[in-house]
Design an enzyme around this catalytic site. Structure first.
Site, short mmCIF file in Angstrom:
data_model
loop_
_atom_site.label_atom_id
_atom_site.label_comp_id
_atom_site.label_asym_id
_atom_site.label_seq_id
_atom_site.Cartn_x
_atom_site.Cartn_y
_atom_site.Cartn_z
N LYS A 77 0.84 -1.20 0.00
CA LYS A 77 0.00 0.00 0.00
C LYS A 77 0.87 1.25 0.00
CE LYS A 77 -4.01 1.77 2.47
NZ LYS A 77 -5.03 1.01 1.71
N ARG A 88 -3.19 2.80 8.91
CA ARG A 88 -3.49 1.49 8.31
C ARG A 88 -2.22 0.65 8.25
NH1 ARG A 88 -6.71 4.66 4.54
NH2 ARG A 88 -8.84 3.85 4.39
N GLY A 98 -7.94 -7.65 5.29
CA GLY A 98 -8.78 -7.75 6.48
C GLY A 98 -8.12 -8.41 7.67
N MET A 139 -5.38 -7.33 9.34
CA MET A 139 -4.85 -6.44 10.38
C MET A 139 -5.76 -5.23 10.54
SD MET A 139 -0.81 -6.88 9.85
CE MET A 139 -0.97 -6.47 8.14
N ARG A 198 -3.47 -0.98 -7.00
CA ARG A 198 -2.69 -2.23 -6.98
C ARG A 198 -3.05 -3.03 -8.23
NH1 ARG A 198 -6.16 -4.72 -1.91
NH2 ARG A 198 -8.17 -4.56 -2.96
N HIS A 258 -7.72 -43.77 -13.13
CA HIS A 258 -7.92 -44.15 -14.52
C HIS A 258 -8.87 -43.17 -15.21
CE1 HIS A 258 -9.93 -46.43 -17.77
NE2 HIS A 258 -8.68 -46.80 -18.02
N ARG A 297 5.31 -47.72 -26.30
CA ARG A 297 5.67 -48.55 -25.15
C ARG A 297 5.19 -49.97 -25.38
NH1 ARG A 297 3.19 -46.99 -19.40
NH2 ARG A 297 1.30 -47.84 -20.32
N GLU A 347 10.72 -45.66 -14.11
CA GLU A 347 9.53 -45.51 -13.27
C GLU A 347 9.65 -46.29 -11.98
OE1 GLU A 347 6.08 -47.02 -15.42
OE2 GLU A 347 7.34 -48.36 -16.59
N SER A 379 12.45 -42.18 -20.48
CA SER A 379 11.24 -41.39 -20.27
C SER A 379 10.79 -41.65 -18.83
CB SER A 379 10.16 -41.81 -21.26
OG SER A 379 8.99 -41.06 -21.03
N ASN A 429 4.19 -41.18 -12.83
CA ASN A 429 3.03 -41.70 -12.09
C ASN A 429 3.47 -42.89 -11.24
OD1 ASN A 429 1.57 -39.87 -13.55
ND2 ASN A 429 0.64 -41.37 -14.91
N CYS A 480 6.81 -38.78 -19.21
CA CYS A 480 5.53 -39.07 -19.83
C CYS A 480 4.47 -39.36 -18.79
CB CYS A 480 5.64 -40.21 -20.83
SG CYS A 480 6.15 -41.76 -20.10
#
Lengths: 939, 939
Positions: free
Chosen positions: A29, A99, A108, A110, A349, A471, A652, A779, A798, A802, A865
């Site tokens: 501010k 302020r 809000g 302070m 702002r 899935h 794959r 993986e 790769s 997951n 991937c």
């Protein structure tokens, strides 16, 4: 001699001591007030006490630096001079607001005190100046009330107690026989002031201070004190704002919008924050205070009306709007007050906005030469692009539906967009209903690969179980379907084809009833809601809209072009079908990073052969079944190679546990048994024997190909044959064959040997050579920590993040629903690791794997991937880690492109900061530099 | 001028050019022949052509170094002089054998030629020297046959063809009307020689060489050639013998044990290789050749008889035995021949032995001051200790049973020892049958925690499914039960309470029938076999034998004391019950490394409370159930603390998925439903809802305590209350509370906070302070890679390498049975990673976790409590990695103690080697040093 430290920064008139980039010291501010002064805007004069005072205050047992008092008095003098009024003067009193103003907005949290400087004497001066006793006493009453609450601590002890001041006001209204505050007269308000003071003395033991200077120091102390109030502490924790930042205190001359009909107040945005259009957007009210606009007692007018009501004022404001945009180079959110005809700016702002608006404004501002394309890209959160891509509900219609109680549940926003259709409770039903021309929402407890065709037929998918990478969620995103997953409140009863909803006894949904889901918010809404594809989709995918006719598409397209010109990471897609691949290319994909061969296994003419292969007792039987699959797989690959026109395609080999393909119903088992010429019992026993306790950790991935090399042989043959066939059509082909779930280099060797042998055979048969790579998914943690060994053979990596997340955490995404949401909610984990990559843990393995891999093969191609490939923070991580590409579902490709560009830009910023830090390591500002670095790391 | 390289080493008379430690250059046989010469034993003279010639030969297109010929001729001259005979001399011919001799023994893999030097002329000299034409022609015949086969390649083309020489012999016997070779006369044999030579010429085109020198070079070439024959290549691959080692060739004067009744031959061990007793052990035959002893046509006599038959010879031999043991400081395996009354030593090498013998001999030799205790320890494979600990079958009885076809199947040797009893097909049956006084073998498809009591009641456990770390195997070893796991041939039919066996239609076992299992070999034997506990067990556990009366125990005890004086690693045990703990202490455990609290949950008076806790709908219900468990858990811990007398006790909070505790049968579900006052359906639904797809990666470990903090509270209270109670009895207590399955430091923090809060409460209530630690298991890859963060809070780490192996490999030990055996068999993995720690992958995470953990807490206590803690190679790994302790099942404690001592000694050796290498990095021998290092790493 050491210069005295500066703790107070004056602003007002034509000159401020601070400026916009001093937010750390002055708070947001204070810095912006100073900046407005500097660019010549009318700002009520005032001064900012720095955040360093706050830090000092807490470090020194609530004491101020000894220099502070003099500096405050000095600044106050300047304010008096600038405003032509004197603090505490009986005739011409200066009133101020006090302020807080922290570095980051803490709305809000302070405390604020207005009208400070009033007492029984100065109030008379105010009456004289304004000739408005009621206004003066109302201001006085409000000041005493705020001061009593904030500084002297007269407030309700708990939620159940009434505000003591409001009680006094209520009593007053009652005794005066009026209902509204506004009906109280100046005398009533004068009485209230005295009653408030009495109550304060009685209940807190403190006298209300009449001395304005005492008032001021009390207020300053209260604002610093509020930095440590409970609300503020909680808020900081939630928003990762460090305590040591502290707050600044702004002391500013009061101006009043409620001094009559030539006064007023308003808030505005320099552009439309919802649509991004370059129009002045806001509201104002005459003879009102800011809180009147907010409270909604009176309806404010749109700012456009001001042009008619007061053209001069509008012109002044619109001019300020232009100055601000030109100066800040962004859309600003402003507050202003008109006091007796004079316009004052109270706040400015950067304005909040929708994603849609963010993109439009950023792109427009580049075209307006306000900002560079780099700045535009840094201003847009990649996920905001979804708002340009997904089908959408009409917002008015949806709002009405929600208001009428049709919002029945909320799940995870797993596949953004909006969809509406008839409920289908099985994949088969979904297909049939879709065939009849119905739009369908497939609702399942959870989905499995068997449901693929039904999911494809549906507009959207809604599940009761499963997380962001279940899935349903994975496939939906890949297909570009709307999806709400893990909506636990739904009680789906397959037996009587109905859904009930926990806590909503009034709701009972039968199969075929309409339902609507918003995959961007997770909302589930009863009944039908209209949707439409976005303009970008209409241009790129359905091709029903000419790009020239769509400004939205042009905006999208500009942004994407800029992103492409900046990013280093390539973006590929996860796609198994030519149409998915072609969509992905339309979205800018530069190859396929993951083509799952098993998704092709569920086709009508294939599943029987797949099942035969699985239950085969001998190699010969298995080979016979595989030879039925070979031509079909070859066709699949041909289709994909044709669409990808020379882009690399990573295929794959078979990955999932075999039992996923097997029939489970008696009918299907019987069919298969007949086809195989064996008994139901024999087949059932075989199927049962394939059961696994932990299929995730079971017989899958390359383990299948190690035990049954003939599967890998068939797949390698299908790929190489397809590649040569398509090459013979004159299309370039770049196959990359990827071995899944490798844990030990020996597994890879065995599979690679098969692939190379078969490829040589095929090339010899066909008399044609092709280039191809053989690489692996990383993986498993073991693959990551032994990546140097694996890379002696693998030509690319790769990261399958997951599964890597599942094994690194020991966390099954199918089962984590019970505790993972709580983990995220309680901040045990900073985020769902299946949604954004866990950089500290899983990420460490990705880094290690990349580094080790390249240590034995410097030109190793490395990608990712997992679903993380389309998640912005993860994409940025991949960039930093030096990966070559990310691969994600087609609809995430634009997001990944943008995120990849942002990664480059953020890296530049970091490097600049770092080089700056490095440049002056021994300068006097070393302490500050450290603080900056710390700030960075805390963010 | 460079010295000519030495390729040929003479031995014979009193002096050899080589010695025992030149095995790399001379091969094992050549080095030991030289050594025997050097220590004054009678060895027929000869010479060794070095392995370097072999290497040269293969590097240089099958050519010899040019210096070789002269060196061979020179050595041959020395041999002639030493033996008083001349190679190729018509009157006094020297005959030689030509044998391979590699660095490592490769029995029968390469070729040997005997009686070389014979031709039509020299055979006459042999006749004259021996006055035995039949002997001479038989020797000649054998030589031509061997040479024709080995050097000239006349051999069967495949398995189906007869040996061409044997065909000629058969024809000859047929034409002479005799049946045995021995019935053929000198003339017959003379004819055979000619017929052999004709056949060789006809079938191979080669003339048989009459020139002895040509014979010699042909034979040397053939021996070098045999290094690369198919058998040898396969053998080297299987035994990790590098090709570049090469073989040496030994050319040695022939001596004959078949020159009449004053000649003979024999093999012997310097101590009993079965029992280890310090007695001369072997066999001999007069007038026989070595192959006669081996072929078993005549039965050899025990060596003790020689003392009567020929006391002088016996004395000479026994003296040699003593010289050898004193010199080699080990039990040696020797071959000797007596030629016309003169004793010749033909071979000596370190003898193979049983584990029992290995231990006894090593300990005895220390007492005889032959070796140091360090050497003794290095000589015993830790697993050999099992032979001292486990109950045993009478070997004769077992042999008979096997011979009569009662060996019906083989599984994994999962719990060493021998057990015999009646088949029980359920845990309940096992308990009941045991109550009736029967010995029981519990036979299950697989076991689960519900079976614990039945397993405890049984003598042994036999399962059809599951690997070395399946539930059955783990619990069996912890209980010290015999176990054969994963015996896939068993078809267990619970419905009709019977077992059939694949491939054995004659076998049908009903519940109650007798069966016997050998957990040291995996054998399953039909019917009853007697067993007895080992002496060590009788002393330590059953306490039915006084240590003074058991030499075996004293041997064991000496060895263990020596090991303890050397090792640095502490050894703890995994134990849940006071009796287990007390056994472990008897075996030398120095604390409990893993006390699984859930094993206590299956007690009769507990499981109902546990189930109530699990199905509780509210915190209050759960707390009520937990309060029933509190006093019972407290008692458990008191029992253990009392037994452990101040040794540290690591107690793990609840770990397994909750559904493991739930009832599955209708009857049990009904019982629980009644106890809870809810319907069967409600409870069934609740149980179903706890189903998980991948329980291994599901709701378990600290996730339970995070979601249900009241469980951790109860367990912490039980532990601290028990500790204080036992302390009040005057017993020292050191509890270490261990939080399982931590993946993120925040999980640990939450659990630690609960433990410390409850501990403070209890200590305040009881008015007594105790010391305790709070630490964690590191069993997830994420925990290992973020160990620095976790160690900011955790006071100790215990690597749970079972689960860490599962997650690092992405491998469920319950499901891996389908492919893991194949992986090991095909050498895709060097070993079952659940059996011995995977040092390259999982081990890397252990190292990383230890290093990172100590980087933030230098005094972090680090241990391992997976099953690997009792596996010798893994223990050695733990030592090298700097762990503080290993923890294993009680019966593995002695093994771990010995392995820990060996780790220290092996480390010393490595360091010595390394420092030697480091000492002369630039010396001329750098090449050799490298070769040595390479040898080390290849081993």
């Amino acid at each position: 001699m050491a210069k005295t430290q500066k703790y107070v920064y004056f602003f007002g008139g034509k000159k401020a001591e601070g400026k916009a980039d001093m937010k750390a010291l002055l708070g947001g501010k204070g810095a912006n007030l100073a900046e407005m002064v500097n660019i010549g805007l009318p700002v009520p004069a005032g001064f900012t006490i720095t955040t360093e005072v706050c830090t000092y205050y807490y470090k020194n047992n609530h004491k101020y630096p000894k220099e502070l008092k003099a500096q405050v008095l000095n600044a106050l003098k300047k304010v008096e001079k600038e405003m032509g009024a004197v603090f505490g003067d009986p005739k011409n009193p200066l009133l101020v607001s006090v302020r807080s103003g922290a570095r980051a907005s803490m709305p809000g949290m302070m405390d604020t005190i207005l009208n400070l400087g009033l007492n029984d004497v100065t109030v008379q001066g105010l009456i004289e100046k304004t000739n408005n006793p009621r206004f003066a006493y109302d201001s006085y009453r409000r000041f005493v009330q705020m001061y009593g609450d904030v500084v002297l601590g007269l407030k309700p002890k708990d939620k159940h107690e009434h505000d003591p001041f409001e009680v006094i006001i209520e009593n007053k209204k009652h005794s005066k026989g009026v209902k509204l505050d506004t009906e109280l007269t100046a005398d009533d308000l004068k009485e209230l002031v005295q009653e408030f003071k009495t109550a304060i003395k009685e209940k807190t033991g403190h006298d209300f201070p009449d001395d304005p200077m005492e008032q001021l120091w009390g207020a300053i102390g209260a604002v610093f004190g509020s930095w440590m109030n409970e609300r503020a502490i909680v808020y900081r924790k939630l928003n990762n704002i460090p305590e040591w930042w502290g707050t600044a205190v702004n002391v500013q001359s009061m101006v009043f919008g409620n001094m009559g009909e030539d006064s007023g107040t308003g808030v505005a945005f320099t552009r439309d924050p919802a649509t991004g259009e370059n129009v002045f957007y806001g509201e104002y009210l005459f003879n009102a205070q800011g809180e009147d606009v907010v409270a909604g007692i009176r309806t404010p007018h749109p700012i456009s009306e001001l042009a008619k009501e007061n053209p001069a004022l509008y012109k002044q404001l619109d001019n300020i709007r232009k100055i601000l945009e030109k100066h800040y180079k962004d859309m600003m959110d402003i507050e202003f007050t008109i006091q007796q005809g004079k316009l004052w700016m109270l706040q400015c702002r950067v304005g909040k906005r929708t994603g849609f608006a963010a993109i439009k404004m950023a792109v427009d501002m580049v075209k307006e030469r306000l900002i560079s394309k780099e700045e535009a890209i840094l201003r847009i959160e990649p996920n905001q692009l979804n708002q340009l891509l997904r089908p959408i509900f009409d917002s008015e219609e949806k709002k009405k539906a929600v208001e009428s109680g049709r919002l029945i549940a909320k799940g995870l926003n797993a596949g953004p967009g909006a969809a509406s259709g008839k409920v289908a409770l099985s994949a088969q039903d979904a297909e049939e209903m879709a065939k009849n021309g119905d739009k369908v929402i497939l609702v399942r407890i959870e989905t499995s690969p068997e449901d693929i065709k039904g999911m494809n037929a549906a507009e959207g998918i809604l599940t009761a179980r499963g997380g962001m990478t279940s899935h349903a969620a994975l496939v939906a995103r890949q297909m570009g379907k709307v999806c709400v997953a893990g909506c636990g409140a739904l009680k789906i009863n397959y037996a009587d084809r109905s859904i009930s909803v926990e806590g909503r006894d009034d709701v009972y949904i039968k199969e075929g009833d309409y339902i609507s889901i918003d995959g961007s918010t997770g909302e589930v809404i009863l009944g039908k809601l209209e949707t439409k594809p976005s303009e970008v989709i209409q241009v790129l995918i359905t091709k029903t809209l000419d790009p020239k006719d769509s400004p939205t598409f042009q905006t999208y397209n500009s942004l994407m072009n800029w992103a492409d010109s900046i990013r280093r990471l390539k973006v590929r897609t996860n796609a198994d079908q030519p149409d998915q691949a072609s969509n992905a290319i339309a979205f800018g994909a530069e190859g396929i990073g993951l083509c799952r061969t098993e998704h092709m296994f569920f086709g009508e003419n294939r599943i029987m052969s797949v099942r035969k292969m699985i239950v085969a007792d001998t190699v010969e039987e298995r080979k016979a079944a595989l030879s039925e699959l070979l031509p079909l797989q070859r066709e699949d690959f041909e289709g994909i190679f044709r669409v990808m026109k020379g882009y690399p395609v990573t295929i794959r080999t078979l990955d999932p546990p075999l039992h996923e393909f097997l029939p489970h119903t008696e009918k299907e088992i019987n069919e298969l048994a007949q086809a195989l010429g064996i008994s139901y019992q024999t087949l059932k026993a075989k199927i049962d024997s394939l059961h696994e306790f932990n299929p995730m950790l079971g017989f899958r991935g390359c383990r299948l190909g190690v035990l049954y090399p003939e599967i890998t042989e068939m797949q390698a043959r299908a790929i190489i044959e397809a590649a040569i066939n398509v090459m013979n059509e004159g299309v370039k082909v770049k196959p990359e064959i990827m071995i899944p779930l490798v844990g030990h280099v020996n597994e890879f060797k065995l599979q690679e040997d098969i692939v190379r042998r078969v490829a040589d055979e095929v090339m010899k048969e066909k008399g044609k050579k092709i280039d191809y790579l053989v690489g692996t998914m990383i993986e498993l943690p073991r693959a990551a920590v032994t990546a140097d060994e694996i890379a002696t053979r693998a030509e690319f990596f790769s990261f399958g993040t997951n599964d890597l997340t599942q094994t690194t955490f020991g966390l099954s995404r199918d089962d984590a629903g019970k505790f993972l949401p709580l983990y995220v909610q309680q901040e045990i984990l900073p985020a769902d690791p299946f949604e954004t990559i866990d950089q500290q843990g899983v990420g460490k393995l990705v880094e290690m794997g990349t580094k080790l891999g390249r240590s034995s093969r410097p030109n190793l191609k490395v990608g990712i991937c997992g679903e993380h490939g389309g998640e912005p923070a993860s994409v940025e991580f991949c960039h930093r880690t030096g990966l070559d590409y990310v691969s994600c579902s087609p609809f995430r490709v634009p997001i990944a492109r943008l995120a990849a560009a942002r990664a480059v830009l953020n890296e530049r910023t970091t490097k600049t900061t770092k080089s700056k830090v490095a440049a002056k390591p021994k300068a006097k500002s070393a302490g500050k530099t450290k603080a900056k670095a710390k700030k960075k790391s805390t963010k």
